[in-house]
Design an enzyme around this catalytic site. Structure first.
Site, PDB file in Angstrom:
ATOM      1  N   ILE A 139       1.029  -1.177   0.165  1.00 22.78           N
ATOM      2  CA  ILE A 139      -0.005   0.033  -0.058  1.00 22.78           C
ATOM      3  C   ILE A 139       0.987   1.256  -0.180  1.00 22.78           C
ATOM      4  O   ILE A 139       1.911   1.307   0.907  1.00 22.78           O
ATOM      5  CB  ILE A 139      -0.948  -0.227   1.249  1.00 22.78           C
ATOM      6  CG1 ILE A 139      -1.803   1.102   1.372  1.00 22.78           C
ATOM      7  CG2 ILE A 139      -0.464  -0.180   2.565  1.00 22.78           C
ATOM      8  CD1 ILE A 139      -3.007   1.086   2.266  1.00 22.78           C
ATOM      9  N   SER A 140       0.941   2.226  -0.742  1.00 24.35           N
ATOM     10  CA  SER A 140       1.645   3.292  -1.066  1.00 24.35           C
ATOM     11  C   SER A 140       1.642   4.075   0.076  1.00 24.35           C
ATOM     12  O   SER A 140       0.722   4.111   0.955  1.00 24.35           O
ATOM     13  CB  SER A 140       1.407   4.185  -2.210  1.00 24.35           C
ATOM     14  OG  SER A 140       1.149   3.441  -3.564  1.00 24.35           O
ATOM     15  N   GLN A 141       2.899   4.645   0.445  1.00 23.65           N
ATOM     16  CA  GLN A 141       2.961   5.693   1.394  1.00 23.65           C
ATOM     17  C   GLN A 141       1.983   6.795   1.446  1.00 23.65           C
ATOM     18  O   GLN A 141       1.718   7.459   0.213  1.00 23.65           O
ATOM     19  CB  GLN A 141       4.438   6.290   1.363  1.00 23.65           C
ATOM     20  CG  GLN A 141       4.740   7.260   2.570  1.00 23.65           C
ATOM     21  CD  GLN A 141       6.199   7.821   2.297  1.00 23.65           C
ATOM     22  OE1 GLN A 141       6.586   7.233   1.416  1.00 23.65           O
ATOM     23  NE2 GLN A 141       6.488   8.899   3.049  1.00 23.65           N
TER      24      GLN A 141
END
Ligand code: SAH
Length: 218
Positions: free
Chosen positions: A65-67
């Site tokens: 899950i992207s930052q």
């Protein structure tokens, strides 16, 4: 599954928003979306506390899950307007898609891993985001049936810019794609001036999981 959003989670979210803001995200609509969406739902319960740190985190199927800052930054570059028809490549956990839908966009999102596609589609419906349209397929090919799109966002690191996706972008449309040869990608914003002319801007360096071709059926 039973999802609960406590005062503690809300407090952590508020702090995350302040942090993302301090890193340079000014669009209040994006900050409001981060404040609203219970990001801890997108991680396994055991890791819920990681949800409100500004880091990328592993989810299922060796993906991340992207930052939060990266999600906010890509979203800001996309210049989302209500009713925009947006194509996202790389559904992953579904978090980026929920941010876009909170901004009033119509969201189409593609994932190449079957297992992740199934899990995330079910999850998004469960938490009430039924209006996000999820697709299983190879993002390199886009969604010709639903084209053209106002905006296209790629959330995996590319080493080429897919021509098919540029074709599916409206004139005046924007595509945001992490692009480059190495592990660290340049964040590229492309603006389709007309059928032949594309304006290109570079906006810093980011790390992403690879943009792969083909699908995985397991
Ligand atoms: N937007 C996601 C980030 C996911 S990480 C989120 O908010 O959580 C990137 C995702 O892109 C991974 O799930 C990976 O499987 C997917 N991906 C990589 N190449 C792809 C392709 N060609 N088509 C569709 N999805 C792809």
């Amino acid at each position: 599954m039973n999802y609960t959003d406590s005062y503690r989670h809300k407090g952590l979210r508020k702090k995350l928003v302040e942090l993302v803001k301090s890193k340079g995200i000014n669009d209040d609509r994006i900050l409001q979306a981060i404040l609203k969406i219970p990001r801890h739902y997108f991680l396994d319960a055991a890791f819920a506390d990681w949800a409100y740190r500004d880091v990328a985190f592993p989810i299922d199927a060796d993906q991340t899950i992207s930052q939060p800052y990266t999600v906010a930054f890509q979203t800001e570059l996309l210049d989302v307007k209500p009713k925009d028809k947006i194509l996202e490549i790389g559904t992953g956990s579904g978090y980026q898609a929920t941010v876009l839908i909170e901004l009033g966009a119509k969201v189409y999102t593609i994932e190449r891993q079957k297992k992740l596609f199934e899990k995330t589609s079910k999850f998004l419906a469960e938490i009430g985001y039924n209006s996000i349209r999820t697709f299983f397929g190879d993002g390199y090919l886009g969604l010709p049936r639903y084209a053209p799109f106002d905006k296209i966002i790629i959330t995996a690191g590319a080493n080429n810019i897919p021509k098919e996706l540029l074709k599916q972008l409206k004139i005046g449309g924007i595509m945001v794609i992490p692009y480059g040869n190495g592990d660290v990608k340049d964040m590229i914003k492309l603006i389709k001036i007309d059928a032949k002319n594309i304006r290109r801007e570079k906006h810093g360096k980011f790390r992403f999981v690879p943009f792969k071709t083909g699908v995985e059926n397991k």
